[in-house]
Design a protein around this motif. Structure first.
Motif, mmCIF file in Angstrom:
data_model
loop_
_atom_site.group_PDB
_atom_site.id
_atom_site.type_symbol
_atom_site.label_atom_id
_atom_site.label_comp_id
_atom_site.label_asym_id
_atom_site.label_seq_id
_atom_site.Cartn_x
_atom_site.Cartn_y
_atom_site.Cartn_z
ATOM 1 N N GLU A 158 0.821 -1.211 0.000
ATOM 2 C CA GLU A 158 0.000 0.000 0.000
ATOM 3 C C GLU A 158 0.855 1.260 0.000
ATOM 4 N N ASN A 159 1.952 1.225 0.731
ATOM 5 C CA ASN A 159 2.799 2.430 0.850
ATOM 6 C C ASN A 159 4.231 2.148 0.419
ATOM 7 N N GLN A 160 4.382 1.235 -0.553
ATOM 8 C CA GLN A 160 5.731 0.928 -1.044
ATOM 9 C C GLN A 160 5.683 0.649 -2.539
ATOM 10 N N CYS A 161 6.290 1.533 -3.308
ATOM 11 C CA CYS A 161 6.370 1.363 -4.758
ATOM 12 C C CYS A 161 7.814 1.526 -5.206
ATOM 13 N N VAL A 162 8.079 1.106 -6.438
ATOM 14 C CA VAL A 162 9.395 1.248 -7.032
ATOM 15 C C VAL A 162 9.238 1.990 -8.355
ATOM 16 N N ILE A 163 10.129 2.926 -8.607
ATOM 17 C CA ILE A 163 10.131 3.638 -9.882
ATOM 18 C C ILE A 163 11.361 3.208 -10.685
ATOM 19 N N ALA A 164 11.305 3.398 -11.991
ATOM 20 C CA ALA A 164 12.424 3.050 -12.870
ATOM 21 C C ALA A 164 12.623 4.177 -13.871
ATOM 22 N N GLY A 165 13.883 4.378 -14.266
ATOM 23 C CA GLY A 165 14.146 5.393 -15.273
ATOM 24 C C GLY A 165 15.582 5.873 -15.224
ATOM 25 N N SER A 166 15.804 7.062 -15.755
ATOM 26 C CA SER A 166 17.147 7.635 -15.745
ATOM 27 C C SER A 166 17.474 8.113 -14.335
ATOM 28 N N LEU A 167 18.762 8.146 -14.017
ATOM 29 C CA LEU A 167 19.172 8.545 -12.672
ATOM 30 C C LEU A 167 18.721 9.964 -12.312
ATOM 31 N N PRO A 168 18.886 10.962 -13.213
ATOM 32 C CA PRO A 168 18.431 12.314 -12.857
ATOM 33 C C PRO A 168 16.922 12.380 -12.627
ATOM 34 N N ALA A 169 16.159 11.665 -13.454
ATOM 35 C CA ALA A 169 14.699 11.695 -13.308
ATOM 36 C C ALA A 169 14.272 11.059 -11.988
ATOM 37 N N MET A 170 14.892 9.932 -11.656
ATOM 38 C CA MET A 170 14.545 9.282 -10.386
ATOM 39 C C MET A 170 14.922 10.168 -9.199
ATOM 40 N N GLU A 171 16.029 10.862 -9.303
ATOM 41 C CA GLU A 171 16.445 11.757 -8.221
ATOM 42 C C GLU A 171 15.421 12.866 -8.016
ATOM 43 N N GLN A 172 14.895 13.398 -9.119
ATOM 44 C CA GLN A 172 13.898 14.471 -9.012
ATOM 45 C C GLN A 172 12.584 13.951 -8.425
ATOM 46 N N VAL A 173 12.150 12.763 -8.870
ATOM 47 C CA VAL A 173 10.926 12.181 -8.308
ATOM 48 C C VAL A 173 11.128 11.883 -6.821
ATOM 49 N N GLY A 174 12.316 11.384 -6.471
ATOM 50 C CA GLY A 174 12.607 11.103 -5.071
ATOM 51 C C GLY A 174 12.539 12.342 -4.204
ATOM 52 N N LEU A 175 13.020 13.472 -4.730
ATOM 53 C CA LEU A 175 12.962 14.735 -3.992
ATOM 54 C C LEU A 175 11.508 15.154 -3.759
ATOM 55 N N LEU A 176 10.685 15.055 -4.809
ATOM 56 C CA LEU A 176 9.262 15.382 -4.670
ATOM 57 C C LEU A 176 8.577 14.434 -3.680
#
Length: 311
Positions: A158-176
Motif C-alpha cells: 500500500e505504501n511501497q512502490c518502485v520507480i524506474a528510469g534515468s538517474l536524474p529523473a529518479m532523483e527528481q521524483v525522489g525529492l518530490l
C-alpha cells in the motif's frame, strides 16, 4: 486453503549466495546442470564483482530458487501456487512444471544480456516507502519527459512502490516524494530500468527467442506477478515470461489474490526475506516465512501441516 511458494526479483541478490546454498545432493545437482548448460563455472557468478552484471544476478536468482525449491520438494514440501517477482517468474515456472530448467537457464542468460546491453549505465530503480501510489504517480507525471524518463515499475505494498528510469529523473521524483512525506527513498541494486516501456525492445527480442522453447501447461497454479491472475495456458505463459521485464509488477495484488484463494502459508525461496515482510501485511491469518534462515524440517512440517489441514 493452500501453500504459496514465491521467488524474489533482482535486488535480492547477495554476494556468495550460491556458495551459501545448503549442502544437498539436490542443490549440487542443480549447480552441475547449470554449469553444463551454460558452459561455465556458475560458482563464479556470485562474487561481488560478478554481481555487477545483470546476467549474473538473474542467473544466480534462478539457480538458487530452483535448487532450494527442489530440495524442499524432495523432503515432502509441495506448493499449491507459485509466483515470482520479475526474474522470479522463471524459477516459479520451472517449479510449476511449465518450463524446463535447462531452457530457463538459456532464456535468463539472454534476458540479462538484453537488459544490460540496452541500458549499460545511467539508469536504474528506486524504492519509495511511506507514500501512497497516487502521490508517487503525481510526482512521476511532473518529472517524466523524453529527456527525463521515469515510470512506476513495482507496486509492492500500500505504501511501497518502485520507480524506474534515468538517474536524474529518479532523483527528481525522489525529492518530490520526500517533500510529500515519503519515509524512505532508496536506490536499488538494479542497474537497468525494469518494468517500464524503456524495455519494450529487449522484451520483444526475448519473445522471439521464446518462440523456439517448449512450454507446458502449469501443473501447479502459477500467478502472474504483472496481472495478479492465474495463467492457465502456454501462450499466455510465454507472453507473461517474455514481457514481464517491460510491464508494471503488481506484487501487492498478486499476494492478495493468493490470500483470497485460500493461501495461508507463503514460503519465500532464497535469497532474502523481503517478500515475507510484504506478505505479512496481507495475511491477516496464516504464516509467511523465508527459506533463508529457517530450518528445513520446520518448513517441511509447516507444508505438511497446511496440506493436512486443508487437503
Amino acid at each position: 486453503m493452500s501453500s504459496f511458494w514465491v521467488f524474489p526479483g533482482q535486488g535480492a541478490q547477495q554476494a556468495g549466495m550460491l556458495h551459501q546454498l545448503p549442502d544437498s545432493s539436490v542443490v549440487q545437482g542443480c549447480l552441475r546442470e547449470a554449469a553444463e548448460v551454460l558452459g561455465e563455472d556458475v560458482l563464479a557468478l556470485d562474487s561481488m564483482s560478478a554481481l555487477q552484471s545483470t546476467r549474473s544476478v538473474q542467473l544466480c536468482l534462478l539457480i538458487a530458487g530452483v535448487a532450494c525449491a527442489r530440495m524442499l520438494q524432495q523432503h515432502g514440501g509441495r506448493p499449491d501456487y507459485v509466483a515470482g517477482l520479475s526474474i522470479g517468474a522463471y524459477p516459479a515456472a520451472v517449479m510449476a512444471g511449465a518450463l524446463a530448467f535447462e531452457d530457463a537457464l538459456g532464456l535468463v542468460a539472454l534476458r540479462g544480456e538484453l537488459m544490460q546491453n540496452a541500458y549499460p549505465e545511467g539508469y536504474g530503480m528506486t524504492a519509495i516507502i511511506g507514500l501512497d501510489q497516487a502521490s508517487i504517480e503525481a510526482a512521476i507525471t511532473r518529472i517524466h519527459s523524453q529527456a527525463t524518463p521515469v515510470f512506476l515499475a513495482n507496486i509492492n505494498a500500500e505504501n511501497q512502490c518502485v520507480i524506474a528510469g534515468s538517474l536524474p529523473a529518479m532523483e527528481q521524483v525522489g525529492l518530490l516524494a520526500r517533500i510529500a512525506g515519503a519515509a524512505t527513498v532508496k536506490r536499488l541494486a538494479v542497474s537497468v530500468p525494469s518494468h517500464c516501456a524503456l524495455l519494450e525492445k529487449p522484451a520483444q527480442a526475448l519473445a522471439d527467442a521464446f518462440a523456439s522453447v517448449r512450454l507446458e501447461v502449469p501443473k501447479v497454479r502459477y500467478l502472474s506477478g504483472s496481472t495478479a491472475r492465474p495463467i492457465l495456458n502456454v501462450e499466455k505463459l510465454r507472453d507473461d515470461l517474455a514481457f514481464n521485464m517491460c510491464r508494471v509488477i503488481d506484487w501487492r495484488s498478486t499476494v492478495q489474490t493468493a490470500y483470497e484463494r485460500g493461501v495461508r502459508l507463503q514460503i519465500e525461496l532464497p535469497p532474502g526475506i523481503v517478500l515475507t515482510g510484504l506478505a505479512r501485511k496481507v495475511f491477516e491469518q496464516g504464516t509467511a516465512v523465508a527459506f533463508q534462515g529457517a530450518r528445513l524440517d520446520s518448513l517441511v512440517a509447516l507444508s505438511r501441516e497446511e496440506g493436512t489441514r486443508h487437503p
